[in-house]
Write a protein that holds these residues in place. Structure first.
Motif, short mmCIF file in Angstrom:
data_model
loop_
_atom_site.label_atom_id
_atom_site.label_comp_id
_atom_site.label_asym_id
_atom_site.label_seq_id
_atom_site.Cartn_x
_atom_site.Cartn_y
_atom_site.Cartn_z
N ASN A 302 0.83 -1.21 0.00
CA ASN A 302 0.00 0.00 0.00
C ASN A 302 0.86 1.26 0.00
O ASN A 302 0.54 2.24 -0.67
N ALA A 303 1.95 1.21 0.79
CA ALA A 303 2.85 2.36 0.83
C ALA A 303 3.51 2.58 -0.53
O ALA A 303 3.67 3.72 -0.98
N GLU A 304 3.89 1.49 -1.18
CA GLU A 304 4.49 1.60 -2.50
C GLU A 304 3.49 2.17 -3.50
O GLU A 304 3.84 3.03 -4.32
N GLN A 305 2.26 1.70 -3.45
CA GLN A 305 1.24 2.20 -4.37
C GLN A 305 1.02 3.69 -4.19
O GLN A 305 0.87 4.43 -5.17
N GLU A 306 1.03 4.13 -2.94
CA GLU A 306 0.86 5.56 -2.67
C GLU A 306 2.07 6.34 -3.17
O GLU A 306 1.93 7.41 -3.77
N ALA A 307 3.27 5.81 -2.93
CA ALA A 307 4.48 6.49 -3.40
C ALA A 307 4.49 6.57 -4.92
O ALA A 307 4.87 7.59 -5.51
N ILE A 308 4.08 5.49 -5.57
CA ILE A 308 4.01 5.48 -7.03
C ILE A 308 2.97 6.47 -7.53
O ILE A 308 3.17 7.17 -8.53
N ARG A 309 1.83 6.54 -6.81
CA ARG A 309 0.79 7.51 -7.19
C ARG A 309 1.32 8.94 -7.11
O ARG A 309 1.08 9.76 -8.01
N VAL A 310 2.06 9.23 -6.04
CA VAL A 310 2.63 10.57 -5.88
C VAL A 310 3.61 10.86 -7.00
O VAL A 310 3.58 11.95 -7.61
N PHE A 311 4.47 9.90 -7.29
CA PHE A 311 5.45 10.09 -8.36
C PHE A 311 4.74 10.32 -9.69
O PHE A 311 5.10 11.23 -10.47
N ALA A 312 3.73 9.50 -9.98
CA ALA A 312 3.00 9.62 -11.24
C ALA A 312 2.32 10.98 -11.37
O ALA A 312 2.33 11.60 -12.44
N LYS A 313 1.73 11.45 -10.26
CA LYS A 313 1.07 12.76 -10.29
C LYS A 313 2.09 13.87 -10.55
O LYS A 313 1.85 14.77 -11.38
N ASN A 314 3.24 13.82 -9.87
CA ASN A 314 4.27 14.83 -10.08
C ASN A 314 4.82 14.77 -11.50
O ASN A 314 5.08 15.81 -12.12
N LEU A 315 5.03 13.56 -12.00
CA LEU A 315 5.55 13.41 -13.36
C LEU A 315 4.57 13.98 -14.38
O LEU A 315 4.97 14.68 -15.32
N ASN A 316 3.30 13.71 -14.19
CA ASN A 316 2.28 14.26 -15.08
C ASN A 316 2.33 15.78 -15.09
O ASN A 316 2.29 16.42 -16.16
#
Length: 791
Positions: A302-316
């Motif tokens: 779950n922590a990884e999914q959230e970290a990936i979500r944050v990264f994806a949002k910033n990258l976008n």
């Protein structure tokens, strides 16, 4: 076909808030090879208007449910072969809606090595276990005497065997595991303790040396920090199922759950003591360890999914940043001893010229450097100066400012540009092929210039993970991270569209329906035959078949080609609709494009048919009104304050303008022009409660901030976006009793945790190293965020 496989579309429809028929249509298109960007834009009638976010979620969930279905069939086959599949078990397996439940049901039938319980059964001890379980009034010692044989030495051995049989039976009960799992998820505490003797070595994890908090409430960045501490051999992590239990006399809640589930009531009967030991062993020996591993894995996932979500949002946000446009640009990759590398590109991004200047220490060739910049600007009719934000950036910014002031007739503008990932590109295989004769430092300057002109077109050349706008990106599943980031890049590229005659191979390879091979073939065709004159020429590209053409054609644009529609996002398959509009109106296509007055009078319903529904016709009219419109925002830049160029220049309560470089769960990092990003903690973003900083800011935003605290030795800056917040010495504007950014409070029992620390593996290319990894007023939120240096 199972019950679940029949309802996969229905399950997904409920999750993405759509109708089942919409999901079925989307699944069909995906299975036929269509991409998410293509479906979202050009198949709205088919899917009922599902957007790209819904389609991405649908795609992810579809993969999971299909894997679940495949596993279900394997399990059913295995149990059937064992001749143990009952109608009740089959129904339970068919109705299992997640992998955990499915594996729980399979556990008693899963092939495993010979266990102590199986050995006890072979010794004939199962009747003893059944008898003691069925009647608590029986005396275990007396009952065990009848089972002492050649294989069973004494009554103790007999009772131990019976215990192992019941322990395995209890621990493989799917319903019990569901109850225990539910209890632990809601009540267990995640506890971290430092391993003895590791205090100095693991100083950066000191906030977790004696830390405890409700597992379900642990935020992503804290969970990943503790998991990293465990992986580095600094911390021990455990799940405490009974927080607040101070003596061994107090009963375990999980043991009570086990006893209740199996109808065991302990009230001084002859067999109670023995049966209670069975329950205790079931929890401590069989269930506890597997549950802890499972739930820690879930916390990590779950922590990884959230970290990936944050990264994806910033990258976008970074990829969709405003482009400065097609203007001749001079880029300065700043430096002191090795000098500043200069590269000039034309309005298309084509490399024109380069130089190296030494305006700063130790050479101090200031005037000569100004003359070099002026000459290059005049020679190549430069409009923009892009300055990398690394070492010596503010000094180089001052140099550019003096050139602009001295040569007003050149009408130059200067912009500070993030260098993040520029060094990755300059040393890449693609860069070496594009500029085989250029030094890597000059290639980096070219990249800086181009990313000012068009951030998206340049950043796609860099592996997304190297751009450095995430948190703990090196601690998460790299395959999941890459898949998520690749999807973001694909969506961004196709949302903007690509100039077919100017796009690089990396950019083309991100277009719907294309890959690296087809992108290479397109560029090869372009080099051999000249610019594409119309989209139909794509069909002559080697290996680019009808399906690939269908998927990519609408996203590839041709300026000044044979057909004006080729410069728009109208798909070639829909050109007949435009032809019909022109035919009925009696005007030329060039007179229709951008003619808002004419287009506003068109009734879209008049041009719908069996192939093109209302959504498509409406999209066509919108595109004709503003052909090739760019969804990215208007270009703006931050103005750094004069005289504020280093950490020592910052003063408490100083108001500055800066650029958001990274957004995390605990706050946002801001570049204020001092070679070191500052942190705006989530509590200092607004007076209102927010759970996610991305509700307020995104990467690339220009914001006004107040300096709350400066820690020069550790290169840390605490900022606030709340102008009414006041700094007060080293504690800044912290409210009484509140944790400062990065601080953590260990808690016990029912005390609520209040920590907000974490770290951020960013690849900011400023001089962002941090030598001190200890705690302190600003805490570990900064610890890893600035540890990566420039190149």
């Amino acid at each position: 076909m199972s019950v679940v496989s029949q309802t996969i579309p229905q399950l997904i429809a409920e999750e993405i808030l759509a109708r089942t028929e919409q999901v079925i249509a989307a699944i069909t298109l995906l299975d036929e090879g269509s991409t998410v960007p293509f479906i979202a834009r050009y198949r709205k009638e088919v899917t009922g208007g599902l957007d790209d976010t819904q389609l991405r979620n649908l795609e992810t969930r579809l993969i999971y449910l299909r894997e679940l279905e495949d596993r279900r069939q394997v399990i059913l086959k295995s149990i059937k072969e064992q001749e143990k599949l009952t109608p009740e078990l089959e129904k339970a397996i068919l109705s299992a809606d997640n992998k955990t439940r499915l594996e729980d049901l399979y556990l008693p039938y899963k092939p495993k090595r010979r266990t102590k319980g199986e050995i006890a059964k072979e010794q004939g001890l199962e009747p003893l276990a059944d008898a003691l379980y069925a009647d608590a009034n029986l005396d275990p010692e007396q009952q065990a005497q009848a089972f002492v044989t050649g294989d069973v030495a004494d009554t103790k051995a007999a009772l131990d065997g019976a215990k192992y049989i019941l322990m395995e039976r209890f621990s493989e009960d799917a319903e019990l595991l569901t109850k225990v799992r539910r209890y632990l998820k809601q009540n267990a505490y995640l506890e971290a303790k430092v391993i003895a003797g590791k205090e100095n070595e693991g100083a950066k994890f000191q906030d977790y040396f004696d830390h405890s908090e409700l597992a379900i409430k642990t935020p992503s960045h804290r969970a990943l920090a503790m998991l990293r501490g465990r992986n580095e051999g600094i911390l021990q992590l455990v799940l405490n199922a009974d927080p607040g239990q101070e003596t061994p006399i107090r009963e375990s809640q999980v043991e009570n759950i086990i006893a209740t589930h199996f109808g065991l009531n302990f009230n001084q009967k002859a067999g109670d003591k023995w049966m209670k030991s069975v329950v205790q062993w079931t929890w401590k020996i069989k269930v506890s360890m597997s549950m802890e591993n499972e739930l820690l894995s879930e916390i990590r996932e779950n922590a990884e999914q959230e970290a990936i979500r944050v990264f994806a949002k910033n990258l976008n946000d970074l990829l969709m940043a405003a482009p400065a446009g097609a203007k001749a640009t001079l880029a300065i990759d700043p430096g002191f001893r090795t000098g500043c590398k200069i590269a000039v590109v034309d309005h298309t991004g084509k490399f024109l010229d380069n130089a190296t200047i030494y305006p700063h220490e130790p050479q101090n060739h200031w005037d000569k450097s100004m003359r070099t910049i002026e000459l290059l600007a005049r020679t190549h009719k430069v409009e923009l100066i892009a300055i990398g934000n690394g070492t010596a950036s503010r000094e180089s910014d001052k140099l550019a400012a003096e050139v602009i002031k001295a040569c007003p007739e050149l009408k130059l503008s200067k912009v500070m540009v993030s260098e993040a990932g520029a060094s990755i590109y300059s040393a890449s295989e693609f860069a070496s092929k594009e500029f085989p004769d250029l030094d890597v430092s000059i290639r980096g300057a070219v990249s800086i210039a181009r990313r000012l002109q068009d951030p998206l077109a340049e950043l796609v050349k860099i592996e997304p993970k190297s751009i450095g706008v995430g948190q703990y990106q090196h601690d998460v599943s790299q395959s999941s991270l890459s898949k998520s980031l690749d999807a973001v890049v694909e969506d961004c590229v196709n949302a903007v569209g690509v100039d077919l005659n100017m796009a690089s191979i990396p950019l083309l390879s991100r277009v719907s329906g294309l890959n690296k091979t087809l992108a290479n073939n397109i560029v090869k065709f372009r080099d051999e035959n000249g610019s594409f004159k119309n989209r139909k020429d794509l069909k002559n590209v080697e290996r680019l078949g009808p399906k690939a053409f269908e998927q990519c054609a609408g996203f590839l644009k041709i300026a000044n080609g044979d057909n004006p529609l080729d410069s728009s996002s109208v798909h070639p398959e829909a050109y007949p609709v435009v032809t019909e509009i022109i035919k009925q109106s009696g005007v030329a296509v060039n007179d229709v494009i951008s003619n808002s007055e004419f287009l506003s009078k068109i009734n879209a319903n008049d041009y719908t048919n069996d192939k093109f529904g209302l959504p498509t016709v409406e999209d066509i009219i919108k595109e004709l009104d503003k052909p090739g419109r760019d969804p990215r925002p208007e270009f703006k830049t931050a103005t750094f304050k004069d005289g504020v160029e280093a950490l020592k220049d910052l003063k408490e309560n100083m108001i500055l303008e800066g650029v958001i470089t990274n957004v995390t769960n605990f706050g946002a990092f801001v570049d204020v022009g001092v070679h070191q990003d500052g942190l705006v903690h989530i509590s200092s973003m607004t007076d209102k409660f927010i759970s996610d900083p991305s509700e307020i800011v995104k990467a690339g935003d220009i914001v006004k901030v107040k300096v709350m605290e400066v820690d020069i030795p550790r290169k840390r800056i605490s900022l606030s976006m709340r102008m009414d917040e006041q700094a007060s010495g080293k504690t800044g504007g912290a409210k009484p009793g509140a944790a400062r950014p990065g601080q953590s409070r260990s808690v016990k029992g029912d005390q609520k945790p209040r920590s907000n620390n974490g770290s951020n593996n960013t690849n900011r290319s400023s001089n962002n190293s941090s030598n001190s990894l200890g705690g302190g007023a600003m805490g570990n939120a900064f610890a890893d965020a600035f540890k990566n240096a420039k190149k």
